[in-house]
Design an enzyme around this catalytic site. Structure first.
Site, short mmCIF file in Angstrom:
data_model
loop_
_atom_site.label_atom_id
_atom_site.label_comp_id
_atom_site.label_asym_id
_atom_site.label_seq_id
_atom_site.Cartn_x
_atom_site.Cartn_y
_atom_site.Cartn_z
N GLN A 126 -56.62 148.71 70.26
CA GLN A 126 -55.47 148.80 71.40
C GLN A 126 -53.80 148.59 70.39
O GLN A 126 -53.80 147.40 69.14
CB GLN A 126 -55.34 146.91 72.05
CG GLN A 126 -54.26 146.59 73.09
CD GLN A 126 -54.51 145.71 73.87
OE1 GLN A 126 -54.41 144.36 72.43
NE2 GLN A 126 -55.59 145.55 74.85
N GLY A 127 -52.72 148.90 70.60
CA GLY A 127 -51.46 149.36 69.66
C GLY A 127 -50.61 148.75 70.34
O GLY A 127 -49.91 149.55 71.21
N SER A 129 -48.89 145.63 70.90
CA SER A 129 -47.49 144.19 69.61
C SER A 129 -46.82 145.04 68.58
O SER A 129 -47.46 146.04 68.11
CB SER A 129 -48.76 143.03 69.22
OG SER A 129 -49.31 142.14 69.74
N SER A 161 -56.59 144.91 66.38
CA SER A 161 -57.56 145.16 66.15
C SER A 161 -58.66 146.28 65.57
O SER A 161 -58.91 146.87 66.58
CB SER A 161 -58.46 144.15 66.80
OG SER A 161 -57.95 142.34 66.93
N GLU A 244 -58.65 141.83 81.70
CA GLU A 244 -59.17 141.38 80.56
C GLU A 244 -59.33 139.84 80.80
O GLU A 244 -60.66 138.87 79.99
CB GLU A 244 -57.59 141.27 79.14
CG GLU A 244 -58.06 140.37 78.56
CD GLU A 244 -57.48 140.46 77.43
OE1 GLU A 244 -55.94 141.13 77.42
OE2 GLU A 244 -56.91 139.40 76.82
N GLU A 357 -48.61 129.07 74.57
CA GLU A 357 -47.13 129.08 75.42
C GLU A 357 -47.06 129.97 75.61
O GLU A 357 -46.75 128.89 77.28
CB GLU A 357 -46.32 129.24 73.76
CG GLU A 357 -46.64 127.45 73.12
CD GLU A 357 -47.66 127.78 71.95
OE1 GLU A 357 -48.50 129.03 71.54
OE2 GLU A 357 -47.97 126.76 71.52
#
Lengths: 376, 328
Positions: A126-127, A129, A161, A244, A357
């Site tokens: 996954q790209g 962030s 990851s 997800e 959070e």
């Protein structure tokens, strides 16, 4: 409200149990690198050959279309048999990329990628962030300039990851010049072998290199690789996150019920001791996580927040169980081993895929209806 | 479908009807006056104590699943623990062949209070007018007639609900002991009420966080407050999911019923007390005052935690125990 298996359900459970007993690999999974890729793809190919891959996927796309009740049964058998963690390098493909392509992809994209994913022939990462876009994902800056039939990508992604061993990446970039926030983004399939891509693995605090930085220097991706509409990538990305949060984490949540049994067996606490009380509390919470997995899967209509709540409760419980393991181990906690490794890895649970959070904001604002935080 | 956790229409109808009855007869605000004793008649008229008894015993033939979720509503309204005592006492009487007693309790003509075993003598919760006590002690539940008993007045925690102490016990030969399954059911319903407390405390706090303003904004917009509210919601969801599992297992006589109920009993007091505490904190100064209702949830959670017979969870086999691996 019923949880009584019929004869066909019991038969399914028995078939799953028998197959797993004969096929779960005995060797532990290598921690990272090409060896971990080979191990994960072998296991997925074996699952596929046995008829156990894509269980949640629709039958029209090569999946089994199992009911939520059957999925729970399969994953209970899976974790009790100590099958390889589902959170390996095949996770993104099976739980994000594949379902996103099913929901938003073109027929060509589906025909090419879905069989490769299910058969254990391709790894995805996954790209999303970036160094400047973590919890505030919509502030991402990596650009894709439209140039003829291509997008030309420049920028940087991080915490991706398995990027070092992946074949493809779900890449979220800004394609409309001057656009802000959620507008003007696109979700594209990035072939990780393209010229101009540099992957730098990052060691995590447990000493392994699961995640990586990815640099893009004039990487040319054909516009045919856009999934969903050009400049409408936020919609596509939210579809991903929706998958997800619904069922992808089922196996991990159920696995906690196994891990706490392992810890109780290892600790063998004296009845009435403080450790016995602590482990009893953790056992009860693991049972509640399982109950929440059941509720998320089996209650209609599905409420969109069940997933957020169970995900956060799971993450914090996983950390407490592993923290207790450090007390059970005593000084042996200072040496490397499975419990210690998992303890260190558990710190990612409240960060990856949306921090605790942010999850609490979602629960408070969208489930309880509290006013939103002031935003820029 | 054999796997389905969607609440049934029957259940929704029972809960809707109960809500009307509870709003009429047991508004939480009734407890702002000290020394209250809840009447049991409205609950009896509703059919509370017969709900899950077999129809040939005068019951309505519903299951403990409906009954447990009904007790969640009782918990939200901080209904006297006598409601729990009577639901269980009717079963103890039936099990003992005392159909007359069961019918009297079911109809509300005979009332039963909860007695919590304590070193200086059992504490009776809201005993006025009751003729039986359901004694909760570490070794189980006993239904005990109160004729001939002497009681001493006790000031209850924070001058809340009415309470006495049993100073002289009647002849124990007339006592009825609860069967293990009945005691387990008591734990289930008590935990259900604790869930109701946790839920009520959450709702009160969230309402307050939306209306109370400081620094020109509702306090619920600040993460310091909204994250407390989120934690209360997580506690409620965990406990309520576990209650469904435990109630279904109890109804079906499943192998893991004892485990699921023991896990529930482990979680329930902790979550109820924590939500009650957080609820007071979110209310600030008014939360510490007797004029606000936040504190009522805390006191009721303390009462019910002592009504709860927690089992030894670690001694029970786990439904998710890993399989032994065959050697390679």
């Amino acid at each position: 409200m019923r949880l009584d298996p019929g004869a066909a359900d019991l038969d399914f459970r028995q078939k799953a149990r028998t197959w797993l007993a004969g096929n779960v690999p005995h060797a532990p999974a290598p921690p990272d690198g090409q060896a971990s890729r080979a191990y994960a793809l072998d296991w997925l190919a074996k699952l596929h050959a046995g008829g156990w891959s894509g269980l949640a996927w629709p039958e029209a796309y090569g999946g089994k279309g199992l009911t939520p009740g059957r999925l729970l049964t399969w994953y209970e058998e899976y974790v009790r048999a100590r099958a390889p963690s589902t959170l390996d390098c095949t996770f993104v493909a099976l739980n994000h990329a594949g379902p996103t392509l099913i929901a938003c992809g073109t027929e060509d994209q589906k025909a090419f990628h879905l069989p490769r994913i299910l058969e254990g022939r391709s790894i995805w990462c996954q790209g999303f962030s970036e160094p400047g876009a973590g919890s505030d994902l919509a502030s991402l800056k990596t650009t894709g300039r439209v140039d003829g039939c291509d997008l030309v990508i420049n920028g940087q992604k991080i915490w991706s990851s398995f990027a070092d061993i992946a074949d493809y990446q779900e890449l979220l970039i800004r394609t409309e010049p001057g656009s802000k926030r959620h507008k003007g983004l696109s979700w594209v399939i990035c072939d990780m072998s393209l010229p101009g891509i540099t992957v730098r693995p990052i060691r995590n605090m447990a000493g392994v290199s699961h995640f990586a930085e990815v640099f893009y220097d004039d990487v040319r991706i054909p516009l045919t690789q856009v999934v969903g509409g050009l400049h409408d990538g936020w919609t596509t990305a939210m579809t991903t996150l929706g998958f997800e949060r619904r069922t992808a984490a089922m196996a991990l949540q159920l696995e906690l019920s196994v891990r706490i049994e392992d810890l109780i067996a290892r600790a063998a606490p004296a009845p009435g001791s403080a450790m016995a009380d602590r482990l009893a509390d953790l056992r009860a919470e693991a049972a509640a996580i399982r109950a929440m997995s059941y509720r998320t899967a089996l209650r209609e209509p599905a409420t969109p927040f069940d997933g957020s709540v169970v995900r956060l409760a799971f993450a914090e419980l996983a950390q407490r169980i592993h923290r207790a393991a450090m007390d059970v181990l005593g000084p042996d906690a200072l040496t490397d081993g499975q419990w210690v490794h998992e303890y260190l890895e558990s710190y990612s649970e409240t960060i990856a895929g949306g921090t605790a959070e942010i999850q609490r904001n979602i629960i408070a604002e969208r489930m309880l209806g509290l006013p939103r935080e002031p935003r820029a | 479908m054999s796997f389905d956790l969607t609440p049934t229409d029957d259940l929704r109808q029972i809960l809707d009807a109960a809500q009307t009855m509870l709003d009429t007869h047991y508004p939480v605000a009734r407890l702002r006056t000290d020394g209250q004793t809840d009447p049991m008649e409205p609950l009896a008229e509703f059919g509370t104590f017969l709900l899950a008894l077999p129809e040939d015993a005068g019951g309505a033939g519903f299951s403990v699943v409906e009954e447990a979720l009904l007790h969640v509503s009782f918990g939200r309204h901080l209904v006297s623990p006598s409601a729990l005592a009577m639901a269980i006492a009717a079963r103890i009487a039936l099990d003992a062949g005392r159909d007359d007693l069961a019918a009297g309790i079911g109809g509300g003509q005979i009332t039963v209070c909860t007695a919590i075993a304590a070193p200086d003598g059992p504490l009776l919760c809201e005993p006025a007018g009751t003729t039986y006590a359901l004694v909760v002690a570490d070794d189980g539940l006993t239904l005990r007639p109160l004729d001939g008993a002497t009681q001493a007045p006790v000031t209850s925690m924070g001058h809340g609900r009415s309470m006495t102490r049993l100073t002289a016990l009647p002849d124990p030969s007339t006592d009825l002991r609860a069967k293990v399954e009945t005691a387990r059911l008591h734990t289930l319903l008590c935990a259900a009420q604790l869930l109701g407390i946790a839920t009520g405390a959450r709702d009160l706090a969230v309402d307050y966080a939306m209306t109370r303003e400081q620094f020109g904004r509702p306090i619920g917009s600040f993460q310091a407050i909204k994250h407390h509210c989120a934690d209360m919601a997580i506690g409620v969801e965990m406990l309520s999911a576990q209650l469904d599992m435990a109630a279904i297992a109890a109804r079906d006589g499943a192998d893991d019923a004892a485990f699921q109920i023991a896990a529930l009993a482990c979680l329930a007091p902790r979550i109820a007390l924590e939500n009650a505490r957080t609820g007071i904190q979110i209310h600030g100064g008014i939360g510490f005052s007797a004029e606000a209702d936040a504190q009522l949830y805390l006191k009721q959670a303390h009462v019910l935690r002592h009504c709860l017979l927690a089992g030894d969870l670690l001694s029970l086999p786990a439904p998710m125990a890993p399989f032994e691996r065959q050697p390679a």
